[in-house]
Write a protein that holds these residues in place. Sequence first.
Motif, PDB file in Angstrom:
ATOM      1  N   HIS A 113      50.292  56.000  47.794  1.00 30.99           N
ATOM      2  CA  HIS A 113      51.363  55.033  47.526  1.00 30.99           C
ATOM      3  C   HIS A 113      50.898  53.660  48.017  1.00 30.99           C
ATOM      4  CE1 HIS A 113      55.442  53.691  46.816  1.00 30.99           C
ATOM      5  NE2 HIS A 113      55.407  53.102  47.995  1.00 30.99           N
ATOM      6  N   LEU A 114      50.703  52.719  47.091  1.00 27.10           N
ATOM      7  CA  LEU A 114      50.196  51.390  47.446  1.00 27.10           C
ATOM      8  C   LEU A 114      51.267  50.584  48.165  1.00 27.10           C
ATOM      9  CD1 LEU A 114      48.263  50.554  44.160  1.00 27.10           C
ATOM     10  CD2 LEU A 114      47.455  51.756  46.211  1.00 27.10           C
ATOM     11  N   THR A 115      50.904  50.074  49.341  1.00 28.87           N
ATOM     12  CA  THR A 115      51.887  49.431  50.203  1.00 28.87           C
ATOM     13  C   THR A 115      51.590  47.959  50.516  1.00 28.87           C
ATOM     14  OG1 THR A 115      50.688  50.236  52.135  1.00 28.87           O
ATOM     15  CG2 THR A 115      52.514  51.593  51.331  1.00 28.87           C
ATOM     16  N   ARG A 116      50.410  47.466  50.143  1.00 25.50           N
ATOM     17  CA  ARG A 116      50.039  46.087  50.478  1.00 25.50           C
ATOM     18  C   ARG A 116      49.379  45.406  49.292  1.00 25.50           C
ATOM     19  NH1 ARG A 116      46.940  48.045  55.766  1.00 25.50           N
ATOM     20  NH2 ARG A 116      48.714  48.981  56.789  1.00 25.50           N
ATOM     21  N   GLU A 117      49.444  44.091  49.277  1.00 25.90           N
ATOM     22  CA  GLU A 117      48.731  43.319  48.257  1.00 25.90           C
ATOM     23  C   GLU A 117      47.232  43.607  48.400  1.00 25.90           C
ATOM     24  OE1 GLU A 117      49.807  41.420  45.784  1.00 25.90           O
ATOM     25  OE2 GLU A 117      51.924  41.636  46.317  1.00 25.90           O
ATOM     26  N   PRO A 118      46.491  43.537  47.307  1.00 28.92           N
ATOM     27  CA  PRO A 118      45.062  43.855  47.393  1.00 28.92           C
ATOM     28  C   PRO A 118      44.255  42.756  48.064  1.00 28.92           C
ATOM     29  CG  PRO A 118      45.575  43.056  45.208  1.00 28.92           C
ATOM     30  CD  PRO A 118      46.890  43.177  45.944  1.00 28.92           C
ATOM     31  N   ILE A 119      43.134  43.179  48.620  1.00 35.73           N
ATOM     32  CA  ILE A 119      42.109  42.247  49.064  1.00 35.73           C
ATOM     33  C   ILE A 119      41.235  42.046  47.831  1.00 35.73           C
ATOM     34  CG2 ILE A 119      40.139  41.914  50.601  1.00 35.73           C
ATOM     35  CD1 ILE A 119      41.609  44.004  52.475  1.00 35.73           C
ATOM     36  N   ILE A 120      40.999  40.807  47.450  1.00 34.04           N
ATOM     37  CA  ILE A 120      40.257  40.514  46.229  1.00 34.04           C
ATOM     38  C   ILE A 120      38.966  39.794  46.596  1.00 34.04           C
ATOM     39  CG2 ILE A 120      40.299  39.321  44.012  1.00 34.04           C
ATOM     40  CD1 ILE A 120      43.396  39.570  44.130  1.00 34.04           C
ATOM     41  N   THR A 121      37.847  40.321  46.091  1.00 31.81           N
ATOM     42  CA  THR A 121      36.536  39.746  46.346  1.00 31.81           C
ATOM     43  C   THR A 121      35.865  39.458  45.014  1.00 31.81           C
ATOM     44  OG1 THR A 121      36.359  41.114  48.331  1.00 31.81           O
ATOM     45  CG2 THR A 121      34.335  40.117  47.526  1.00 31.81           C
ATOM     46  N   GLN A 122      35.256  38.302  44.909  1.00 32.40           N
ATOM     47  CA  GLN A 122      34.545  37.953  43.683  1.00 32.40           C
ATOM     48  C   GLN A 122      33.069  38.277  43.842  1.00 32.40           C
ATOM     49  OE1 GLN A 122      36.161  36.872  40.826  1.00 32.40           O
ATOM     50  NE2 GLN A 122      34.182  37.371  39.949  1.00 32.40           N
ATOM     51  N   ARG A 123      32.578  39.185  43.021  1.00 32.06           N
ATOM     52  CA  ARG A 123      31.150  39.526  42.980  1.00 32.06           C
ATOM     53  C   ARG A 123      30.733  39.315  41.534  1.00 32.06           C
ATOM     54  NH1 ARG A 123      31.614  44.593  46.962  1.00 32.06           N
ATOM     55  NH2 ARG A 123      32.040  43.381  48.818  1.00 32.06           N
ATOM     56  N   GLU A 124      29.871  40.173  41.011  1.00 29.78           N
ATOM     57  CA  GLU A 124      29.564  40.075  39.576  1.00 29.78           C
ATOM     58  C   GLU A 124      30.845  40.264  38.772  1.00 29.78           C
ATOM     59  OE1 GLU A 124      26.308  42.431  38.152  1.00 29.78           O
ATOM     60  OE2 GLU A 124      25.198  42.104  40.004  1.00 29.78           O
ATOM     61  N   ARG A 125      31.724  41.122  39.285  1.00 31.31           N
ATOM     62  CA  ARG A 125      33.055  41.330  38.719  1.00 31.31           C
ATOM     63  C   ARG A 125      34.032  41.180  39.885  1.00 31.31           C
ATOM     64  NH1 ARG A 125      31.312  43.692  34.026  1.00 31.31           N
ATOM     65  NH2 ARG A 125      33.162  44.156  32.835  1.00 31.31           N
ATOM     66  N   THR A 126      35.287  40.925  39.577  1.00 31.18           N
ATOM     67  CA  THR A 126      36.304  40.851  40.615  1.00 31.18           C
ATOM     68  C   THR A 126      36.573  42.269  41.123  1.00 31.18           C
ATOM     69  OG1 THR A 126      37.287  38.936  39.523  1.00 31.18           O
ATOM     70  CG2 THR A 126      38.647  40.092  41.147  1.00 31.18           C
ATOM     71  N   VAL A 127      36.531  42.447  42.444  1.00 30.52           N
ATOM     72  CA  VAL A 127      36.756  43.747  43.076  1.00 30.52           C
ATOM     73  C   VAL A 127      38.078  43.691  43.830  1.00 30.52           C
ATOM     74  CG1 VAL A 127      35.883  45.408  44.755  1.00 30.52           C
ATOM     75  CG2 VAL A 127      34.283  44.162  43.295  1.00 30.52           C
ATOM     76  N   TYR A 128      38.890  44.726  43.638  1.00 28.98           N
ATOM     77  CA  TYR A 128      40.198  44.834  44.284  1.00 28.98           C
ATOM     78  C   TYR A 128      40.170  46.001  45.260  1.00 28.98           C
ATOM     79  CZ  TYR A 128      41.586  42.037  40.265  1.00 28.98           C
ATOM     80  OH  TYR A 128      41.685  41.060  39.305  1.00 28.98           O
ATOM     81  N   VAL A 129      40.725  45.789  46.448  1.00 25.79           N
ATOM     82  CA  VAL A 129      40.884  46.859  47.430  1.00 25.79           C
ATOM     83  C   VAL A 129      42.368  46.950  47.759  1.00 25.79           C
ATOM     84  CG1 VAL A 129      40.287  47.727  49.717  1.00 25.79           C
ATOM     85  CG2 VAL A 129      38.594  46.422  48.399  1.00 25.79           C
TER      86      VAL A 129
END
Length: 101
Positions: free
Chosen positions: A23-39
Amino acid sequence: MLHLNTHQLQIGDTVHLFGMRIHLTREPIITQRERTVYVWIGDVLNPHEVIAADLVPKGFLGEDVWVEGRGWVWKQTNRWEVQGNDLALWAVERPIEAETN
């Protein structure tokens, strides 16, 4: 059940992964690499089932914490990170009211 890319996930969604319901409870951490990565960080809703079935190592659902007088102790947190980019596809339960927004 919906099938969504990582960037389409929302707080309140429940992602199915390795037998877990996260169950997702927090906004994602977003990192820009070759593609945008979401955690996305979420709570495992069925930890006892997951541990009993040995679907993921028990240690992955916790962390070591320092307890005065005892030292380092493993504590079960039931947290999991759902990581991916726009190519990752997830099986997702979404609350009905969120589907219409």
